[in-house]
Design a protein around this motif. Structure first.
Motif, PDB file in Angstrom:
ATOM      1  N   MET A 132      19.076   9.060 -79.162  1.00  0.00           N
ATOM      2  CA  MET A 132      19.863  10.124 -80.060  1.00  0.00           C
ATOM      3  C   MET A 132      21.552   9.663 -79.764  1.00  0.00           C
ATOM      4  O   MET A 132      22.285   9.750 -80.712  1.00  0.00           O
ATOM      5  CB  MET A 132      19.752  11.426 -79.599  1.00  0.00           C
ATOM      6  CG  MET A 132      18.280  11.814 -79.925  1.00  0.00           C
ATOM      7  SD  MET A 132      17.980  13.710 -79.491  1.00  0.00           S
ATOM      8  CE  MET A 132      18.980  14.643 -80.194  1.00  0.00           C
ATOM      9  N   ARG A 133      21.957   9.548 -78.653  1.00  0.00           N
ATOM     10  CA  ARG A 133      23.066   9.120 -78.183  1.00  0.00           C
ATOM     11  C   ARG A 133      23.706   7.986 -79.073  1.00  0.00           C
ATOM     12  O   ARG A 133      24.710   7.913 -79.597  1.00  0.00           O
ATOM     13  CB  ARG A 133      23.214   9.064 -76.760  1.00  0.00           C
ATOM     14  CG  ARG A 133      24.709   8.248 -76.377  1.00  0.00           C
ATOM     15  CD  ARG A 133      25.796   9.005 -76.801  1.00  0.00           C
ATOM     16  NE  ARG A 133      25.770  10.426 -76.101  1.00  0.00           N
ATOM     17  CZ  ARG A 133      26.752  11.342 -76.729  1.00  0.00           C
ATOM     18  NH1 ARG A 133      27.356  11.219 -77.882  1.00  0.00           N
ATOM     19  NH2 ARG A 133      26.727  12.411 -76.046  1.00  0.00           N
TER      20      ARG A 133
ATOM     21  N   ALA B 265      24.184   8.781 -82.844  1.00  0.00           N
ATOM     22  CA  ALA B 265      25.213   9.584 -82.903  1.00  0.00           C
ATOM     23  C   ALA B 265      26.704   9.085 -82.778  1.00  0.00           C
ATOM     24  O   ALA B 265      27.599   9.373 -83.596  1.00  0.00           O
ATOM     25  CB  ALA B 265      25.233  10.921 -81.932  1.00  0.00           C
TER      26      ALA B 265
ATOM     27  N   CYS C  40      29.902  14.962 -79.487  1.00  0.00           N
ATOM     28  CA  CYS C  40      29.024  15.812 -80.000  1.00  0.00           C
ATOM     29  C   CYS C  40      29.031  15.925 -81.335  1.00  0.00           C
ATOM     30  O   CYS C  40      27.615  16.089 -81.954  1.00  0.00           O
ATOM     31  CB  CYS C  40      29.326  17.378 -79.193  1.00  0.00           C
ATOM     32  SG  CYS C  40      29.164  17.619 -77.743  1.00  0.00           S
TER      33      CYS C  40
ATOM     34  N   PHE D 248      26.087  14.009 -83.617  1.00  0.00           N
ATOM     35  CA  PHE D 248      24.659  14.567 -83.691  1.00  0.00           C
ATOM     36  C   PHE D 248      24.294  15.524 -85.073  1.00  0.00           C
ATOM     37  O   PHE D 248      23.318  15.270 -85.696  1.00  0.00           O
ATOM     38  CB  PHE D 248      24.353  15.406 -82.604  1.00  0.00           C
ATOM     39  CG  PHE D 248      24.151  14.843 -81.367  1.00  0.00           C
ATOM     40  CD1 PHE D 248      23.032  13.930 -80.760  1.00  0.00           C
ATOM     41  CD2 PHE D 248      25.465  14.786 -80.339  1.00  0.00           C
ATOM     42  CE1 PHE D 248      23.229  13.226 -79.783  1.00  0.00           C
ATOM     43  CE2 PHE D 248      25.399  14.281 -79.138  1.00  0.00           C
ATOM     44  CZ  PHE D 248      24.383  13.340 -78.876  1.00  0.00           C
TER      45      PHE D 248
ATOM     46  N   HIS E  94      24.228  12.676 -87.669  1.00  0.00           N
ATOM     47  CA  HIS E  94      22.816  11.949 -87.471  1.00  0.00           C
ATOM     48  C   HIS E  94      21.755  12.530 -88.094  1.00  0.00           C
ATOM     49  O   HIS E  94      20.799  12.000 -88.692  1.00  0.00           O
ATOM     50  CB  HIS E  94      22.951  11.538 -86.324  1.00  0.00           C
ATOM     51  CG  HIS E  94      21.331  10.884 -85.702  1.00  0.00           C
ATOM     52  ND1 HIS E  94      21.023   9.732 -86.334  1.00  0.00           N
ATOM     53  CD2 HIS E  94      20.522  11.380 -84.868  1.00  0.00           C
ATOM     54  CE1 HIS E  94      19.930   9.618 -86.026  1.00  0.00           C
ATOM     55  NE2 HIS E  94      19.286  10.344 -85.086  1.00  0.00           N
ATOM     56  N   ASP E  95      21.534  13.951 -87.966  1.00  0.00           N
ATOM     57  CA  ASP E  95      20.499  14.597 -88.277  1.00  0.00           C
ATOM     58  C   ASP E  95      20.891  16.028 -89.033  1.00  0.00           C
ATOM     59  O   ASP E  95      21.516  16.837 -88.106  1.00  0.00           O
ATOM     60  CB  ASP E  95      19.687  15.104 -87.125  1.00  0.00           C
ATOM     61  CG  ASP E  95      18.344  15.741 -87.155  1.00  0.00           C
ATOM     62  OD1 ASP E  95      18.132  16.122 -88.510  1.00  0.00           O
ATOM     63  OD2 ASP E  95      17.525  15.920 -86.323  1.00  0.00           O
TER      64      ASP E  95
ATOM     65  N   GLU F 122      13.131  20.183 -79.588  1.00  0.00           N
ATOM     66  CA  GLU F 122      14.337  20.128 -80.641  1.00  0.00           C
ATOM     67  C   GLU F 122      14.707  21.809 -81.209  1.00  0.00           C
ATOM     68  O   GLU F 122      15.267  22.141 -82.098  1.00  0.00           O
ATOM     69  CB  GLU F 122      13.756  19.670 -81.918  1.00  0.00           C
ATOM     70  CG  GLU F 122      13.594  18.243 -81.792  1.00  0.00           C
ATOM     71  CD  GLU F 122      13.167  17.522 -83.130  1.00  0.00           C
ATOM     72  OE1 GLU F 122      12.538  18.130 -84.065  1.00  0.00           O
ATOM     73  OE2 GLU F 122      13.788  16.304 -83.422  1.00  0.00           O
TER      74      GLU F 122
ATOM     75  N   ALA G  63      20.065  21.489 -80.602  1.00  0.00           N
ATOM     76  CA  ALA G  63      19.808  20.043 -79.775  1.00  0.00           C
ATOM     77  C   ALA G  63      20.768  20.261 -78.395  1.00  0.00           C
ATOM     78  O   ALA G  63      21.509  21.321 -78.489  1.00  0.00           O
ATOM     79  CB  ALA G  63      20.759  18.828 -80.460  1.00  0.00           C
TER      80      ALA G  63
ATOM     81  N   VAL H 200      22.840  18.187 -75.442  1.00  0.00           N
ATOM     82  CA  VAL H 200      23.500  17.283 -75.056  1.00  0.00           C
ATOM     83  C   VAL H 200      23.737  17.238 -73.393  1.00  0.00           C
ATOM     84  O   VAL H 200      24.628  17.733 -73.321  1.00  0.00           O
ATOM     85  CB  VAL H 200      24.783  17.099 -75.924  1.00  0.00           C
ATOM     86  CG1 VAL H 200      25.547  15.994 -75.687  1.00  0.00           C
ATOM     87  CG2 VAL H 200      24.413  17.394 -77.279  1.00  0.00           C
TER      88      VAL H 200
END
Length: 502
Positions: free
Chosen positions: A69-70, A73, A196, A199, A202-203, A245, A306, A308
């Protein structure tokens, strides 16, 4: 504390526990596998198994899932940087902390990849002058940073947030812009936005996120250890829920949202005027717990939330009392009250809305406050009515199991304290007792910083009646719990056996 001193403290703890185990008479160990220990062993397996599940899930999330995920992002934020809004609420916080908070906010704004608007929701004129002076000193040459000051009456954080949200909505942010809601005692890192915002790009299903927290406690050593333990446990639980999630809370210290959510009139209304309809108290408005209101809105509307874990926000903690037990009671009343007031309606959404694991974790919040009391209650009953060695064996179990739990926190923090086993047990027993009490007094709400209280009844006579019924329900629930335990360990005859008593 030097590392050598920490190691010696842990070695002394282990030696003391081993010596205690050796000193116990052999006949005390015969209780294992039978009687009270055997009866409640299955319950212990369930509770510790649930904790082990969270521990494993947290490792999987931090070591396997989140790095992917990182990477995604960071890649997307390098191509497209959204505008950001940093909403800070400040009330009755000393000027030294306020200076550190806004200095960090302005530095985060200057380091952001896009345009930033800092919205300061302030009550007092002195805070306004301080924030304005800091902005001029740090950002006077920054064309990409704006400051908006919103002055409100000191009517609570919910109003402060609602006015700030409306101020952001009037600036018509784009759909991919983000809003960070920052408490007045939280110091954010300089790279907050850059680390941050990606994210959300990305989603598109992520509606909000929160980060890891560490604390700077202005109080005695026991407070420092207690807060450090709490945030270490939070890091593990949040990581586990990050795999689902859906986190279990969007902390009021720092949570980041999509701008179109914050500007939604229904969302603003939920945060500002949240309430529940209770079967006994009727309808009553929430005073505290704005983070639970925003969390429930996102949960109800199907958004992901999410976690982080590689971004850390520093919080400045001032215990509300010098007495540890008194301060813990005050803080737990607020924390657990916020959780329990929202828990029932969250459970009612069902597992299809949020996934079974998240739904079960929310339901477990209500179950665990009772199961956590089973062990100590059953052992006390057994000690007085069956075998005096039960308490000593239970004490050995607590010292051993809580130390293993302490060592597991090394996966979340680089240091653990030898005080953690005792604080873990305190949190379990005292915290569960507080939850049971609060369940019967859901209408009682109080800030630890503001001298403001709320009760569902305004008339004095109605308040007395409500308090009496709450105390009655509290006593009735505890009596039922202890009676069931007494039946379980055969101290009292079961209802069926009582039919045949002469």
């Amino acid at each position: 504390m030097r590392l050598s001193e920490t190691v010696w403290a842990h070695l002394l703890y282990v030696v003391a526990v081993v010596a205690f185990a050796v000193a116990l008479p052999a006949e005390s160990y015969r209780m294992i596998g039978g009687g009270v220990i055997g009866t409640f062993g299955l319950l212990a397996i369930w509770r510790y198994g649930w904790g082990l599940v969270h521990f494993i899930r947290a490792l999987v999330y931090r070591l396997k899932v989140f790095p992917l995920m990182r990477a995604s992002a960071d890649a997307v934020i390098a191509r497209d940087a959204p505008d950001a809004y940093l909403l800070v609420t400040t009330f009755r916080i000393d000027s030294a902390v306020t200076t550190r908070v806004y200095k960090a906010v302005f530095e985060a704004a200057m380091a952001a990849p896009g345009r930033v608007t800092v919205v300061a929701s302030i009550v007092e004129a002195g805070d306004q002058r301080l924030v304005t002076a800091l902005f001029r000193a740090l950002c006077s040459n920054q064309d990409e940073i704006d400051l908006v000051v919103v002055r409100i009456a000191g009517t609570g954080k919910r109003d402060a947030l609602a006015y700030g949200f409306r101020a952001i909505a009037r600036r018509c942010p784009a759909k991919d812009d983000i809003v960070a809601v920052i408490d007045g005692d939280s110091i954010v890192p300089r790279d907050l936005i850059g680390r941050c915002a990606g994210f959300f790009l990305h989603d598109p299903h992520i509606g909000a996120l929160t980060t890891d927290e560490m604390c700077e406690v202005r109080g005695r050593r026991i407070f420092q250890e207690w807060y450090a333990l709490r945030f270490a446990q939070r890091h593990t639980l949040m990581s586990s829920m990050g795999l689902a999630e859906r986190v279990l809370t969007l902390t009021g210290r720092m949570a980041m949202f999509r701008a179109n959510i914050v500007c939604n009139p229904d969302f603003i209304r939920q945060v500002e005027l949240d309430y529940i309809d209770h079967w006994r108290f009727g309808r009553f408005k929430f005073l505290t717990g704005d983070d639970k209101s925003s969390w429930f809105w996102l949960l109800r509307n199907g958004y992901k939330m999410a976690y982080v874990p590689d971004v850390v926000v520093l919080t400045v903690e001032d215990p509300p009392s010098d007495n540890f037990v008194s301060a813990a009671a005050m803080l737990m009343t607020r924390w657990f009250g916020n959780m329990l007031r929202t828990n029932s309606r969250a459970v009612a959404l069902g597992p299809k809305r949020m996934g079974f694991f998240t739904w079960w974790a929310i339901l477990d919040q209500r179950i665990s406050m009772w199961t956590s009391l089973v062990g100590v209650s059953a052992v006390l009953i057994a000690t007085f009515f069956i075998d005096g060695y039960a308490f000593l064996l239970y004490a050995l179990w607590i010292l051993t199991s809580r130390y293993l739990q302490t060592l597991s926190l090394l996966a979340a923090r680089s240091r653990v304290s030898v005080f953690y086993p005792f604080l873990l047990y305190f949190n379990q027993i005292f915290g569960s007792l507080m939850k049971v009490h609060i369940t019967s007094h859901l209408d009682r709400q109080k800030w630890t910083r503001q001298k403001t209280t709320a009760n569902v009844r305004d008339a004095k006579r109605s308040m007395i009646a409500s308090s009496f019924m709450s105390s009655y329900m509290h006593a009735l629930s505890l009596a039922a719990f202890l009676t069931l335990l007494a039946w379980s360990v055969d101290v009292l005859p079961t209802p069926r056996a009582m039919l045949f008593l002469p």
